[in-house]
Enzyme design. Structure first.
Site, PDB file in Angstrom:
ATOM      1  N   ASN A  11      87.169 -67.121  27.941  1.00 28.06           N
ATOM      2  CA  ASN A  11      87.644 -65.877  28.543  1.00 28.06           C
ATOM      3  C   ASN A  11      88.808 -66.197  29.485  1.00 28.06           C
ATOM      4  OD1 ASN A  11      87.962 -63.356  29.714  1.00 28.06           O
ATOM      5  ND2 ASN A  11      86.147 -63.530  30.995  1.00 28.06           N
ATOM      6  N   TRP A  12      90.017 -65.852  29.063  1.00 26.93           N
ATOM      7  CA  TRP A  12      91.194 -66.205  29.860  1.00 26.93           C
ATOM      8  C   TRP A  12      91.411 -65.278  31.055  1.00 26.93           C
ATOM      9  CZ3 TRP A  12      95.978 -68.261  26.738  1.00 26.93           C
ATOM     10  CH2 TRP A  12      95.616 -69.458  26.111  1.00 26.93           C
ATOM     11  N   LYS A  13      90.689 -64.175  31.097  1.00 27.29           N
ATOM     12  CA  LYS A  13      90.850 -63.205  32.184  1.00 27.29           C
ATOM     13  C   LYS A  13      92.333 -62.803  32.278  1.00 27.29           C
ATOM     14  CE  LYS A  13      86.728 -65.049  34.355  1.00 27.29           C
ATOM     15  NZ  LYS A  13      85.990 -65.327  35.608  1.00 27.29           N
ATOM     16  N   HIS A  91      81.467 -57.555  31.488  1.00 28.19           N
ATOM     17  CA  HIS A  91      81.600 -58.770  32.291  1.00 28.19           C
ATOM     18  C   HIS A  91      81.322 -58.434  33.751  1.00 28.19           C
ATOM     19  CE1 HIS A  91      83.497 -62.210  34.307  1.00 28.19           C
ATOM     20  NE2 HIS A  91      83.319 -62.862  33.180  1.00 28.19           N
ATOM     21  N   GLU A 162      75.106 -64.086  32.856  1.00 25.33           N
ATOM     22  CA  GLU A 162      75.924 -64.531  33.975  1.00 25.33           C
ATOM     23  C   GLU A 162      75.170 -64.337  35.296  1.00 25.33           C
ATOM     24  OE1 GLU A 162      80.415 -63.289  33.431  1.00 25.33           O
ATOM     25  OE2 GLU A 162      79.122 -61.517  33.318  1.00 25.33           O
ATOM     26  N   GLY A 168      82.762 -68.547  39.080  1.00 21.25           N
ATOM     27  CA  GLY A 168      83.906 -68.979  39.853  1.00 21.25           C
ATOM     28  C   GLY A 168      83.593 -69.814  41.068  1.00 21.25           C
ATOM     29  N   SER A 203      80.736 -70.714  35.893  1.00 26.01           N
ATOM     30  CA  SER A 203      81.211 -72.026  36.341  1.00 26.01           C
ATOM     31  C   SER A 203      80.971 -73.132  35.318  1.00 26.01           C
ATOM     32  CB  SER A 203      80.573 -72.398  37.687  1.00 26.01           C
ATOM     33  OG  SER A 203      80.983 -71.490  38.692  1.00 26.01           O
ATOM     34  N   GLY A 224      85.280 -69.579  31.684  1.00 25.69           N
ATOM     35  CA  GLY A 224      86.385 -68.905  32.339  1.00 25.69           C
ATOM     36  C   GLY A 224      87.593 -69.803  32.464  1.00 25.69           C
TER      37      GLY A 224
END
Length: 241
Positions: A11-13, A91, A162, A168, A203, A224
């Site tokens: 997921n490149w966000k 998400h 998640e 993160g 993470s 991520g």
């Protein structure tokens, strides 16, 4: 030949460019893997460029409606026209920053399904570290999200678990907690008459991915920032073999 069995979603966000996507696609050409099990999810603007990728790709979100006066929204059918096969919905950042409810996420998952996309439906408790340590919220919070976010009409989907406090942070829950959460999700799905892969997100990096994917009930990972660079993403892919 040994193939990748785990599902790896990158997921490149809100990151990436045509150039960085081209670098990733070129780097992945030399990787021995089951290319249908590696899924890149770049921003909407890169979906067309990603259509030449030698892996599956998907969107990071979809509109809840098929068409209409919804300025700025991208419908699931529009995404499918790019050649994408998947769409992330619900998400934790969408739930938190854009106030998306289980009902909205269910509508989005159903819209993706109608367009022929496979929804990757994210669920997870939003407790603090102390609350999570006390196991106060996970079972009830996750059960509610699964039951209310997964539409009755769909059968082909993926669940991404998640633990929101982990996203993160470079911190992941203990193995026993991850295994318990995944087992609970499987049981909830079974009670709904459904079965789906359950992957872990929060993470994930090249250092911990092998350990995570070795845990009971973990069918893959949602990655991520570690999915943005080949030198970080490729070791994660290889650890899923």
């Amino acid at each position: 030949m040994k193939h990748l069995e785990k599902i790896i979603v990158g997921n490149w966000k809100m990151n990436g460019s045509v150039k960085s996507l081209a670098v990733m696609i070129e780097a992945l050409k030399s990787v021995n893997m089951n290319r249908e099990r590696v899924i890149l999810c770049p921003p909407f603007t890169l979906l067309g460029a990603a259509s030449v990728a030698n892996v599956a790709f998907g969107a990071q979100d979809v509109g809840a409606y098929d068409s209409g006066a919804y300025t700025g929204e991208i419908s699931a059918e529009m995404i499918a026209e790019t050649g994408a096969k998947y769409a992330i919905v619900g998400h934790s950042e969408r739930r938190r920053n854009y106030f998306e409810t289980n009902e909205i996420i269910s509508h989005k998952a159903l819209a993706a399904h109608r367009a022929g996309l496979i929804p990757i439906i994210c669920v997870g408790e939003a407790c603090t570290g102390d609350e999570c340590a006390a196991d106060a919220q996970m079972p009830a919070a996750v059960e509610k999200q699964v039951k209310e976010s997964v539409p009755e009409a769909i059968t082909n989907f993926i669940i991404a678990y998640e633990p929101v406090w982990s996203v993160g942070t470079d911190n992941i829950p203990p193995a026993a907690d991850i295994e318990k959460a995944h087992g609970h999700i499987y049981n909830v799905l079974a009670g709904m008459g459904k079965h789906a892969p359950v992957i872990y997100g929060g993470s994930v990096n090249a250092t911990n991915s092998l350990a995570i994917m070795s845990m009971k009930g973990v069918d893959g990972v949602l990655v991520g920032r570690a999915s943005l660079l080949p030198e970080e993403f490729i070791p994660i892919i290889q650890s899923g073999k």
